[in-house]
Motif scaffolding. Structure first.
Motif, PDB file in Angstrom:
ATOM      1  N   ASP A  91       0.952  -1.263  -0.184  1.00  0.00           N
ATOM      2  CA  ASP A  91      -0.009   0.302  -0.031  1.00  0.00           C
ATOM      3  C   ASP A  91       0.756   1.165  -0.083  1.00  0.00           C
ATOM      4  OD1 ASP A  91      -2.408  -1.480  -0.188  1.00  0.00           O
ATOM      5  OD2 ASP A  91      -2.853  -1.321   1.945  1.00  0.00           O
ATOM      6  N   GLY A  92       2.117   1.040   0.440  1.00  0.00           N
ATOM      7  CA  GLY A  92       3.262   2.288   0.497  1.00  0.00           C
ATOM      8  C   GLY A  92       3.354   2.689  -1.009  1.00  0.00           C
ATOM      9  N   ASP A  93       3.334   1.589  -1.745  1.00  0.00           N
ATOM     10  CA  ASP A  93       3.583   1.905  -3.255  1.00  0.00           C
ATOM     11  C   ASP A  93       4.734   2.578  -3.541  1.00  0.00           C
ATOM     12  OD1 ASP A  93       2.989   1.800  -6.051  1.00  0.00           O
ATOM     13  OD2 ASP A  93       1.645   3.670  -5.956  1.00  0.00           O
ATOM     14  N   PRO A  94       5.958   1.948  -3.280  1.00  0.00           N
ATOM     15  CA  PRO A  94       7.386   2.452  -3.122  1.00  0.00           C
ATOM     16  C   PRO A  94       7.816   2.538  -4.783  1.00  0.00           C
ATOM     17  CG  PRO A  94       7.420   0.078  -2.742  1.00  0.00           C
ATOM     18  CD  PRO A  94       6.091   0.666  -2.563  1.00  0.00           C
ATOM     19  N   LEU A  95       7.082   2.053  -5.720  1.00  0.00           N
ATOM     20  CA  LEU A  95       7.480   2.235  -7.022  1.00  0.00           C
ATOM     21  C   LEU A  95       6.572   3.182  -7.998  1.00  0.00           C
ATOM     22  CD1 LEU A  95       8.250  -1.468  -8.104  1.00  0.00           C
ATOM     23  CD2 LEU A  95       9.906   0.650  -7.414  1.00  0.00           C
ATOM     24  N   GLY A  96       5.513   3.893  -7.317  1.00  0.00           N
ATOM     25  CA  GLY A  96       4.455   4.733  -8.021  1.00  0.00           C
ATOM     26  C   GLY A  96       3.919   3.894  -9.120  1.00  0.00           C
ATOM     27  N   ARG A  97       2.921   2.783  -8.829  1.00  0.00           N
ATOM     28  CA  ARG A  97       2.317   1.970  -9.798  1.00  0.00           C
ATOM     29  C   ARG A  97       1.512   2.973 -10.663  1.00  0.00           C
ATOM     30  NH1 ARG A  97       1.599  -1.298  -5.112  1.00  0.00           N
ATOM     31  NH2 ARG A  97      -0.236  -0.017  -4.443  1.00  0.00           N
ATOM     32  N   VAL A 135       3.781   4.560 -13.499  1.00  0.00           N
ATOM     33  CA  VAL A 135       4.349   3.923 -14.110  1.00  0.00           C
ATOM     34  C   VAL A 135       3.564   3.232 -15.380  1.00  0.00           C
ATOM     35  CG1 VAL A 135       5.690   1.507 -14.534  1.00  0.00           C
ATOM     36  CG2 VAL A 135       6.170   3.146 -12.521  1.00  0.00           C
ATOM     37  N   GLY A 136       2.148   3.219 -15.176  1.00  0.00           N
ATOM     38  CA  GLY A 136       1.294   2.949 -15.841  1.00  0.00           C
ATOM     39  C   GLY A 136       0.213   1.790 -15.549  1.00  0.00           C
ATOM     40  N   VAL A 137       0.272   1.480 -14.280  1.00  0.00           N
ATOM     41  CA  VAL A 137      -0.823   0.535 -13.687  1.00  0.00           C
ATOM     42  C   VAL A 137      -1.989   1.121 -14.037  1.00  0.00           C
ATOM     43  CG1 VAL A 137      -1.270  -0.934 -12.117  1.00  0.00           C
ATOM     44  CG2 VAL A 137       0.992  -0.627 -12.376  1.00  0.00           C
ATOM     45  N   ARG A 138      -3.102   0.429 -14.647  1.00  0.00           N
ATOM     46  CA  ARG A 138      -4.281   0.755 -14.639  1.00  0.00           C
ATOM     47  C   ARG A 138      -5.299   0.340 -13.717  1.00  0.00           C
ATOM     48  NH1 ARG A 138      -6.997  -1.543 -19.657  1.00  0.00           N
ATOM     49  NH2 ARG A 138      -8.779  -0.713 -18.580  1.00  0.00           N
ATOM     50  N   ALA A 139      -4.801  -1.031 -13.047  1.00  0.00           N
ATOM     51  CA  ALA A 139      -5.610  -1.739 -12.095  1.00  0.00           C
ATOM     52  C   ALA A 139      -4.926  -2.714 -11.530  1.00  0.00           C
ATOM     53  CB  ALA A 139      -6.996  -2.053 -12.681  1.00  0.00           C
ATOM     54  N   PHE A 185      -1.783  -3.322 -17.431  1.00  0.00           N
ATOM     55  CA  PHE A 185      -1.109  -2.292 -18.116  1.00  0.00           C
ATOM     56  C   PHE A 185      -2.062  -2.010 -19.713  1.00  0.00           C
ATOM     57  CE2 PHE A 185       1.959  -3.699 -15.330  1.00  0.00           C
ATOM     58  CZ  PHE A 185       2.451  -2.499 -15.056  1.00  0.00           C
ATOM     59  N   ASP A 186      -1.838  -0.854 -20.214  1.00  0.00           N
ATOM     60  CA  ASP A 186      -2.418  -0.834 -21.635  1.00  0.00           C
ATOM     61  C   ASP A 186      -1.196  -1.038 -22.603  1.00  0.00           C
ATOM     62  OD1 ASP A 186      -5.093  -0.033 -21.045  1.00  0.00           O
ATOM     63  OD2 ASP A 186      -4.664   2.072 -20.762  1.00  0.00           O
ATOM     64  N   GLU A 187       0.040  -0.789 -22.242  1.00  0.00           N
ATOM     65  CA  GLU A 187       1.025  -0.921 -22.854  1.00  0.00           C
ATOM     66  C   GLU A 187       2.133  -1.773 -22.644  1.00  0.00           C
ATOM     67  OE1 GLU A 187       2.797   3.187 -23.407  1.00  0.00           O
ATOM     68  OE2 GLU A 187       0.803   3.864 -24.464  1.00  0.00           O
ATOM     69  N   ARG A 188       2.648  -2.377 -23.471  1.00  0.00           N
ATOM     70  CA  ARG A 188       3.671  -3.688 -23.159  1.00  0.00           C
ATOM     71  C   ARG A 188       4.865  -2.852 -22.347  1.00  0.00           C
ATOM     72  NH1 ARG A 188       6.002  -8.610 -27.005  1.00  0.00           N
ATOM     73  NH2 ARG A 188       7.742  -8.999 -25.355  1.00  0.00           N
ATOM     74  N   ARG A 217       8.898  -1.877 -17.948  1.00  0.00           N
ATOM     75  CA  ARG A 217       9.400  -1.104 -17.245  1.00  0.00           C
ATOM     76  C   ARG A 217       9.186  -1.394 -15.613  1.00  0.00           C
ATOM     77  NH1 ARG A 217       8.122   2.619 -20.833  1.00  0.00           N
ATOM     78  NH2 ARG A 217       6.481   3.367 -19.844  1.00  0.00           N
ATOM     79  N   MET A 218       7.871  -1.711 -15.294  1.00  0.00           N
ATOM     80  CA  MET A 218       7.708  -2.102 -14.080  1.00  0.00           C
ATOM     81  C   MET A 218       8.206  -3.498 -13.601  1.00  0.00           C
ATOM     82  SD  MET A 218       6.111  -1.787 -11.188  1.00  0.00           S
ATOM     83  CE  MET A 218       4.733  -0.684 -11.023  1.00  0.00           C
ATOM     84  N   LEU A 219       8.253  -4.222 -14.477  1.00  0.00           N
ATOM     85  CA  LEU A 219       8.843  -5.485 -14.129  1.00  0.00           C
ATOM     86  C   LEU A 219      10.649  -5.074 -13.849  1.00  0.00           C
ATOM     87  CD1 LEU A 219       9.043  -8.541 -13.786  1.00  0.00           C
ATOM     88  CD2 LEU A 219       9.283  -8.735 -16.321  1.00  0.00           C
ATOM     89  N   ALA A 220      11.088  -4.392 -14.613  1.00  0.00           N
ATOM     90  CA  ALA A 220      12.665  -4.083 -14.427  1.00  0.00           C
ATOM     91  C   ALA A 220      12.702  -3.366 -12.872  1.00  0.00           C
ATOM     92  CB  ALA A 220      12.903  -3.294 -15.623  1.00  0.00           C
TER      93      ALA A 220
END
Length: 93
Positions: free
Chosen positions: A21-27, A30-34, A53-56, A61-64
């Motif tokens: 919930d602290g969301d250290p990576l800023g979901r 980065v493009g997380v929709r849900a 995500f809408d875009e691969r 980037r999130m995986l990295a």
């Protein structure tokens, strides 16, 4: 749509959830929709997280970012596993 599925064991769900919930990576940035957080009924010490995500490229980037984060801290008793998937079809009943 692309889904990044993350799965790992957690020693204490409540502590893990506070970190999530602290969301250290800023979901959102980065493009997380849900997202969905799930636990197997028979194994509450394990979590599965789906990030949509809408875009691969955003999912990659999130995986990295996740892999880099996992090198800096221990959030689970076993190394997390992550896989990028492409949604081919959905339906509702």
């Amino acid at each position: 749509m692309y889904v990044l599925r993350v799965e790992h064991a957690v020693p204490e769900y409540e502590a893990w959830k506070r970190a999530f919930d602290g969301d250290p990576l800023g979901r959102g940035a980065v493009g997380v929709r849900a997202y969905r957080v799930m636990r197997p009924v028979g194994d509450p010490g394990r979590v599965m997280i789906d990030l949509d995500f809408d875009e691969r490229e955003s999912a990659e980037r999130m995986l990295a970012r996740l892999r880099e984060l996992w090198t800096r801290l221990t959030v689970a008793t076993t190394p997390p596993d992550a896989e990028l998937t492409e949604v081919m079809e959905t339906g509702r009943y």
